[in-house]
Structures are given as C-alpha cells and as structure tokens.
Write a protein that holds these residues in place. Structure first.
Motif, PDB file in Angstrom:
ATOM      1  N   PHE A  89      15.800  16.970  -6.576  1.00  0.00           N
ATOM      2  CA  PHE A  89      15.919  17.322  -5.167  1.00  0.00           C
ATOM      3  C   PHE A  89      17.103  16.586  -4.543  1.00  0.00           C
ATOM      4  CE2 PHE A  89      11.609  18.648  -5.925  1.00  0.00           C
ATOM      5  CZ  PHE A  89      11.440  19.732  -5.083  1.00  0.00           C
ATOM      6  N   LEU A  90      17.816  17.295  -3.691  1.00  0.00           N
ATOM      7  CA  LEU A  90      18.867  16.692  -2.882  1.00  0.00           C
ATOM      8  C   LEU A  90      18.241  16.314  -1.542  1.00  0.00           C
ATOM      9  CD1 LEU A  90      21.934  16.237  -3.335  1.00  0.00           C
ATOM     10  CD2 LEU A  90      22.323  18.229  -1.882  1.00  0.00           C
ATOM     11  N   ILE A  91      18.349  15.057  -1.168  1.00  0.00           N
ATOM     12  CA  ILE A  91      17.693  14.548   0.043  1.00  0.00           C
ATOM     13  C   ILE A  91      18.756  14.139   1.051  1.00  0.00           C
ATOM     14  CG2 ILE A  91      16.098  12.822   0.956  1.00  0.00           C
ATOM     15  CD1 ILE A  91      14.992  12.546  -1.909  1.00  0.00           C
ATOM     16  N   GLN A  92      18.718  14.753   2.215  1.00  0.00           N
ATOM     17  CA  GLN A  92      19.647  14.412   3.305  1.00  0.00           C
ATOM     18  C   GLN A  92      18.854  13.740   4.417  1.00  0.00           C
ATOM     19  OE1 GLN A  92      23.309  15.147   3.723  1.00  0.00           O
ATOM     20  NE2 GLN A  92      22.732  13.472   5.087  1.00  0.00           N
ATOM     21  N   ARG A 105      17.189  12.789  -6.129  1.00  0.00           N
ATOM     22  CA  ARG A 105      16.062  12.151  -6.789  1.00  0.00           C
ATOM     23  C   ARG A 105      15.366  13.172  -7.701  1.00  0.00           C
ATOM     24  NH1 ARG A 105      18.374   8.497  -5.059  1.00  0.00           N
ATOM     25  NH2 ARG A 105      17.650   6.696  -3.830  1.00  0.00           N
ATOM     26  N   ARG A 106      14.860  12.683  -8.819  1.00  0.00           N
ATOM     27  CA  ARG A 106      14.139  13.521  -9.767  1.00  0.00           C
ATOM     28  C   ARG A 106      12.636  13.292  -9.616  1.00  0.00           C
ATOM     29  NH1 ARG A 106      12.077  12.723 -14.845  1.00  0.00           N
ATOM     30  NH2 ARG A 106      12.880  10.585 -14.896  1.00  0.00           N
ATOM     31  N   ASP A 136      15.818  16.214   5.279  1.00  0.00           N
ATOM     32  CA  ASP A 136      15.868  17.586   4.762  1.00  0.00           C
ATOM     33  C   ASP A 136      16.008  17.505   3.250  1.00  0.00           C
ATOM     34  OD1 ASP A 136      15.970  20.390   4.855  1.00  0.00           O
ATOM     35  OD2 ASP A 136      18.153  20.338   4.641  1.00  0.00           O
ATOM     36  N   ILE A 137      15.185  18.223   2.514  1.00  0.00           N
ATOM     37  CA  ILE A 137      15.288  18.192   1.057  1.00  0.00           C
ATOM     38  C   ILE A 137      15.505  19.609   0.537  1.00  0.00           C
ATOM     39  CG2 ILE A 137      13.753  16.194   0.956  1.00  0.00           C
ATOM     40  CD1 ILE A 137      11.657  18.070  -0.347  1.00  0.00           C
ATOM     41  N   GLU A 138      16.205  19.686  -0.587  1.00  0.00           N
ATOM     42  CA  GLU A 138      16.488  20.983  -1.194  1.00  0.00           C
ATOM     43  C   GLU A 138      16.460  20.828  -2.704  1.00  0.00           C
ATOM     44  OE1 GLU A 138      20.030  24.350  -1.298  1.00  0.00           O
ATOM     45  OE2 GLU A 138      19.873  22.952   0.386  1.00  0.00           O
ATOM     46  N   LEU A 139      15.849  21.806  -3.381  1.00  0.00           N
ATOM     47  CA  LEU A 139      15.791  21.795  -4.841  1.00  0.00           C
ATOM     48  C   LEU A 139      17.200  22.002  -5.386  1.00  0.00           C
ATOM     49  CD1 LEU A 139      13.854  21.741  -7.305  1.00  0.00           C
ATOM     50  CD2 LEU A 139      13.741  24.229  -7.134  1.00  0.00           C
TER      51      LEU A 139
END
Length: 371
Positions: free
Chosen positions: A45-48, A58-59, A102-105
């Motif tokens: 995931f990409l965490i902003q 983070r995995r 905000d998180i994105e796969l």
C-alpha cells in the motif's frame, strides 16, 4: 515512485526490480474500484499522510497487519479493499486526531490456486486477484481432451472437507463432491463467456479458490441455418435461447416458420419433433424459451430459394482457378473455361475430369465421355 521499506537500506526494493501485474480496465472496475479485492499478506500500500511530505509504502505482513506511522498496526488481511481502507482511516482518527491519511493499493500479491480435474497439468499455479479463471486454466496447460468448458466449479477451499481437499489435490474429481458443491460453488462457463463476454461467467479469482474441471457429460446440437453449426456442451437448466447464443444466432437465410427441436424419447430409441419460435425465445418470451434436455437437436431450416445461384468450381491448370456463377442449363463448359482465362501450357486435356455432386456424393459425370 516506490520507496524502500524501513530497514531495507541498500537492499531496498526498487521500482525497476519489481514485477508489476498489468491491471486491465475490467479488473480495475470490477475488482479494485469496486473495493471487492481481498487483501492479504504481500499486498503493498502507498500511504499518504499530511504529516509527511513524501508518500510511504508498506507491505501487509505475514500475519495480516499493516503498520501505519504514528497510529500503529491494523489487521486488514482477509478484508475487502473497501473494508481495509475503512479500518485504516478509523485507526488513524482514533489515535492521531490531526491531519489526513489516504492509502492506495500499489502492488498486488500473487497466491497459489489449486486447479484439478481434466486439465493437462493439474496442480497448484500462481494467480492474482486481477486474473480470471480462464487465465489460471491456461497456466495449468489448458483443457485436456474431454474436459467440460461449461460446468467448471470455482469453490473456496474453506468449503471443502479435509478428505475432499486431499482427494482433489490427488486429481480425484468425485461426482458426489461436485453434486454437494453445486448449490454453493460458482459455476464457470467459458464457452458462453467467449460468446457473450459476460464477466460473471468467467470471474476473477480470489485467494483460497479451488478450480474444478470435470469431464464433459451431455451435449446438444445446432444445425443447418445457424451461424455456427456444432455440437455444444449441455448444462442443466439450458434453454432454447442459450443454445441460440452458443450457435451465434440464426443465419440470414433462416426460415422463422421452420425451426424445430428434435428430442430423444423412449430411452433414446426414437426422436420426436416440436416446432419452436426461435425469435420469441431469443427476445425473452418465457413461454417460448423452452428448457432443453440432453441430446436435443436445434434444426433451423433455410428459406427456400434464398439468394440461390448455381456455381461451378474449376481447379488445376487454368489461369484463374476458383468458383464461377453459371446459368443453369445454358452455360457451357467452354464458357467456364473462357471465364477462367483458359488452360495453361501444362494442362493435359485427356486427363481432365468433371465431377457432379448428386445426393451429397461426388460422382463421375456420366456425360464425361461424350464431352
């Protein structure tokens, strides 16, 4: 860009060294945008966060947790993507209070899928949540001879007993297992998917799925004035409209008043004939869309005289071999030879032959010697 995980240092994973799965628009809409994707260990995931200028990656850990800076660990494995995002946001609001997240796969994991039954290489293959059943079947070598293409079952491994799981992995596709699972398992119909493109007939897989490909059992036929004359696999519950779809509909020259279903009766010793309204069945008129039985023939007659023309074919040592339209009873052999550009220098007229098709059999023309 992809950032290394904490502690990776110089061995951090770079964007160029990762194998990214291509995500088509169908998978994006149906799996990711819908939020139905099942999150599991290995997903990234990409965490902003508003507190950080650069996004963090983070995995999901092996035990299912995702670590959020300043907030802590949240358990998201086994949840849908929609639920996972909600859980992260709830934890952030509870423990951080200030700012936004905000998180994105960013990277989709691969997982093992068991494929058993009549495929060329049954066993375990690697899949992902953006791949369809048909893609996993190709990884298992494709269909073996006699395989069902319409009665494929997609089941969750959690729905199988320990004994059933063991037998399936040994390649033992027991009919009793299939009968028991028929109510809960998802049926996959590759043949109908290839005709209609309907996504539900060839779904995307999820972690824990087992694909069962039994042998083909029953058949139906579509004949004469249809776009695809063939023998098709029969599935319990098939109706006239389903067979029409598999046959890709009637041909342009079909006669709507002469469409029949031939059905075996008396334990297969004889056939009966019933006239059907194919147009109404295709349009969804329930009373006309009759339920089929195994062994049924759909016979669609042609309209008499539709675009009828007489043709002959000339092959061999002429300038332009091929088919030529003639006027029945008026065009002569010499006329056809003239249309074909005449014979070549290699032609042997004494060895020339004329054949005429009589009652579906090619026979030597009795007029040959006279000609």
């Amino acid at each position: 860009r992809v950032l290394p995980l904490p502690g990776e240092g110089e061995k951090g994973t770079s964007e160029s060294s990762r194998i990214e799965l291509p995500v088509g628009m169908e998978a994006y809409r149906e799996v990711l945008l819908s939020g139905d994707y099942l999150v599991g260990p290995g997903d990234r995931f990409l965490i902003q966060m508003s507190a950080f200028g650069e996004p963090l990656e983070r995995r999901v850990l092996n035990e299912g947790g995702l670590f959020i800076p300043r907030a802590g660990r949240v358990q998201i494995a086994g949840r849908s993507l929609r639920e996972a995002k909600q859980a992260v946001e709830a934890l952030f609001r509870e423990r951080v209070h200030v700012g936004t997240i905000d998180i994105e796969l960013s990277e989709i994991r691969r997982f093992p899928i068991t494929v058993v039954g009549t495929v060329k290489m049954p066993g375990i293959v690697q899949g992902s949540g953006v791949e369809r059943v048909s893609e996993l079947l190709q990884k298992a070598g494709g269909f073996a001879e006699g395989a069902s293409r319409r009665n494929i079952y997609l089941v969750r491994s959690s729905e199988l007993t320990e004994l059933e799981t063991t037998e399936l992995r040994r390649g033992l596709v027991d009919e009793s297992v299939i009968e028991r699972l028929a109510g809960s398992a998802r049926r996959v119909d590759i043949s109908m998917f290839e005709v209609t493109g309907e996504s539900a007939l060839n779904p995307f897989v999820t972690d824990g799925d087992v694909i069962i490909v039994p042998p083909r059992a029953d058949i139906v036929r579509a004949m004469e004035a249809v776009r695809r004359n063939d023998i098709f696999e029969y599935v319990r519950g098939d109706r006239l409209s389903h067979l029409a779809l598999l046959a890709m509909g009637p041909a342009a020259h079909y006669d709507p008043d002469n469409v029949y279903i031939f059905r075996y009766v008396d334990e297969g010793r004889r056939q009966t004939r019933m006239r059907v309204d194919l147009d109404a069945a295709v349009k969804g008129v329930e009373s006309e869309d009759i339920e089929l039985e195994s062994g049924d023939w759909l016979v669609v007659r042609s309209r008499p005289g539709y675009q009828q023309q007489a043709t002959v074919r000339i092959i061999g040592e002429v300038e332009f071999p091929g088919f030529y339209v003639i006027e029945d009873g008026a065009t002569t052999l010499l006329d056809v030879l003239d249309q074909s550009g005449g014979v070549t220098s290699l032609a042997s007229l004494p060895k020339a032959r004329i054949t005429r098709q009589l009652e579906d059999e090619e026979q030597l023309d009795p007029e040959f010697e006279r000609i």
